[in-house]
Design a protein around this motif. Sequence first.
Motif, PDB file in Angstrom:
ATOM      1  N   ARG A 175     -24.753 105.326  84.803  1.00 21.54           N
ATOM      2  CA  ARG A 175     -24.373 106.678  85.225  1.00 21.54           C
ATOM      3  C   ARG A 175     -23.457 107.321  84.197  1.00 21.54           C
ATOM      4  N   VAL A 176     -22.535 106.531  83.651  1.00 19.81           N
ATOM      5  CA  VAL A 176     -21.659 107.058  82.598  1.00 19.81           C
ATOM      6  C   VAL A 176     -22.494 107.405  81.369  1.00 19.81           C
ATOM      7  N   GLY A 202     -25.598 108.168  81.314  1.00 15.09           N
ATOM      8  CA  GLY A 202     -26.398 109.347  81.657  1.00 15.09           C
ATOM      9  C   GLY A 202     -25.618 110.635  81.472  1.00 15.09           C
ATOM     10  N   GLY A 203     -24.348 110.630  81.852  1.00 15.83           N
ATOM     11  CA  GLY A 203     -23.498 111.801  81.639  1.00 15.83           C
ATOM     12  C   GLY A 203     -23.315 112.097  80.168  1.00 15.83           C
ATOM     13  N   ILE A 204     -23.136 111.051  79.378  1.00 15.65           N
ATOM     14  CA  ILE A 204     -23.003 111.238  77.930  1.00 15.65           C
ATOM     15  C   ILE A 204     -24.314 111.742  77.345  1.00 15.65           C
ATOM     16  N   CYS A 205     -25.428 111.220  77.845  1.00 13.07           N
ATOM     17  CA  CYS A 205     -26.738 111.681  77.376  1.00 13.07           C
ATOM     18  C   CYS A 205     -26.918 113.172  77.626  1.00 13.07           C
ATOM     19  N   ASN A 206     -26.378 113.674  78.726  1.00 17.50           N
ATOM     20  CA  ASN A 206     -26.463 115.106  79.010  1.00 17.50           C
ATOM     21  C   ASN A 206     -25.744 115.923  77.944  1.00 17.50           C
ATOM     22  N   LEU A 207     -24.721 115.350  77.329  1.00 25.06           N
ATOM     23  CA  LEU A 207     -23.945 116.068  76.314  1.00 25.06           C
ATOM     24  C   LEU A 207     -24.557 115.983  74.924  1.00 25.06           C
ATOM     25  N   ILE A 208     -25.042 114.794  74.548  1.00 28.37           N
ATOM     26  CA  ILE A 208     -25.474 114.622  73.160  1.00 28.37           C
ATOM     27  C   ILE A 208     -26.963 114.363  72.995  1.00 28.37           C
ATOM     28  N   ASN A 209     -27.690 114.156  74.085  1.00 31.10           N
ATOM     29  CA  ASN A 209     -29.143 113.991  74.082  1.00 31.10           C
ATOM     30  C   ASN A 209     -29.635 112.981  73.035  1.00 31.10           C
ATOM     31  N   PRO A 210     -29.211 111.715  73.141  1.00 32.72           N
ATOM     32  CA  PRO A 210     -29.671 110.713  72.174  1.00 32.72           C
ATOM     33  C   PRO A 210     -31.116 110.302  72.442  1.00 32.72           C
ATOM     34  N   VAL A 238     -28.871 105.751  84.253  1.00 35.69           N
ATOM     35  CA  VAL A 238     -29.164 106.890  83.385  1.00 35.69           C
ATOM     36  C   VAL A 238     -30.097 107.851  84.105  1.00 35.69           C
ATOM     37  N   ASP A 239     -31.132 107.305  84.746  1.00 36.29           N
ATOM     38  CA  ASP A 239     -32.079 108.149  85.483  1.00 36.29           C
ATOM     39  C   ASP A 239     -31.398 108.933  86.597  1.00 36.29           C
ATOM     40  N   ALA A 240     -30.400 108.330  87.232  1.00 33.39           N
ATOM     41  CA  ALA A 240     -29.698 108.990  88.339  1.00 33.39           C
ATOM     42  C   ALA A 240     -28.770 110.098  87.852  1.00 33.39           C
ATOM     43  N   ALA A 241     -28.197 109.941  86.653  1.00 30.93           N
ATOM     44  CA  ALA A 241     -27.162 110.869  86.200  1.00 30.93           C
ATOM     45  C   ALA A 241     -27.646 111.906  85.196  1.00 30.93           C
ATOM     46  N   ALA A 242     -28.683 111.598  84.440  1.00 27.68           N
ATOM     47  CA  ALA A 242     -29.126 112.508  83.384  1.00 27.68           C
ATOM     48  C   ALA A 242     -30.038 113.587  83.959  1.00 27.68           C
ATOM     49  N   ARG A 255     -33.444 112.769  80.675  1.00 22.07           N
ATOM     50  CA  ARG A 255     -33.866 111.519  81.317  1.00 22.07           C
ATOM     51  C   ARG A 255     -35.212 111.045  80.768  1.00 22.07           C
ATOM     52  N   HIS A 256     -36.120 111.969  80.534  1.00 21.51           N
ATOM     53  CA  HIS A 256     -37.457 111.595  80.078  1.00 21.51           C
ATOM     54  C   HIS A 256     -37.510 111.292  78.581  1.00 21.51           C
ATOM     55  N   ASP A 257     -36.532 111.782  77.821  1.00 25.39           N
ATOM     56  CA  ASP A 257     -36.550 111.604  76.367  1.00 25.39           C
ATOM     57  C   ASP A 257     -35.784 110.384  75.880  1.00 25.39           C
ATOM     58  N   VAL A 258     -34.897 109.824  76.698  1.00 28.86           N
ATOM     59  CA  VAL A 258     -34.040 108.728  76.230  1.00 28.86           C
ATOM     60  C   VAL A 258     -34.627 107.378  76.635  1.00 28.86           C
ATOM     61  N   GLY A 259     -34.585 106.440  75.685  1.00 28.89           N
ATOM     62  CA  GLY A 259     -34.993 105.075  75.969  1.00 28.89           C
ATOM     63  C   GLY A 259     -33.769 104.207  76.202  1.00 28.89           C
ATOM     64  N   VAL A 260     -33.890 103.195  77.019  1.00 29.19           N
ATOM     65  CA  VAL A 260     -32.802 102.256  77.273  1.00 29.19           C
ATOM     66  C   VAL A 260     -33.329 100.863  76.933  1.00 29.19           C
ATOM     67  N   VAL A 261     -32.684 100.198  75.959  1.00 27.00           N
ATOM     68  CA  VAL A 261     -33.148  98.892  75.492  1.00 27.00           C
ATOM     69  C   VAL A 261     -31.972  97.929  75.345  1.00 27.00           C
ATOM     70  N   ALA A 262     -32.295  96.644  75.296  1.00 28.68           N
ATOM     71  CA  ALA A 262     -31.283  95.610  75.070  1.00 28.68           C
ATOM     72  C   ALA A 262     -30.996  95.495  73.576  1.00 28.68           C
TER      73      ALA A 262
END
Length: 86
Positions: free
Chosen positions: A6-7, A9-17, A41-45, A50-57
Motif C-alpha cells: 500500500r505504501v 502503491g502510494g509512491i507509485c501514484n507520485l512517480i509512476n515507476p 500496490v493494486d489496492a492503493a495505486a 496499477r496496470h503499468d507497474v510490475g512487482v518482482v522479487a
Amino acid sequence: GMAAGRVAGGICNLINPELVIVGGDLIVAGDVVVDAVRDGVDAAAIGAVRHDVGVVAATLGGRSALLGAIGLAIDEADIAAVARAA
C-alpha cells in the motif's frame, strides 16, 4: 507485505515507476511476500499506474547495494569529460 504494498502503491501514484522490486530480509518468504506487496500496490495505486507497474522479487542478494551504487556512479559519470581528460 500488504502494508508495504500500500505504501509502494502510494509512491507509485507520485512517480509512476515501471517496476517495484521487493527485497530485504522478508524476501526469503518468496512469492507469499511478493504477492502480498502486489496486492497492496493494486489496492492503493490508481488504475493507470496499477496496470503499468510490475512487482518482482529482488535477485541480486547481498550485492544489491553495491551493484546499485556502481550503476548510479556509471549513470552519473560524464564519460565524455573523462575521455577528453585521458
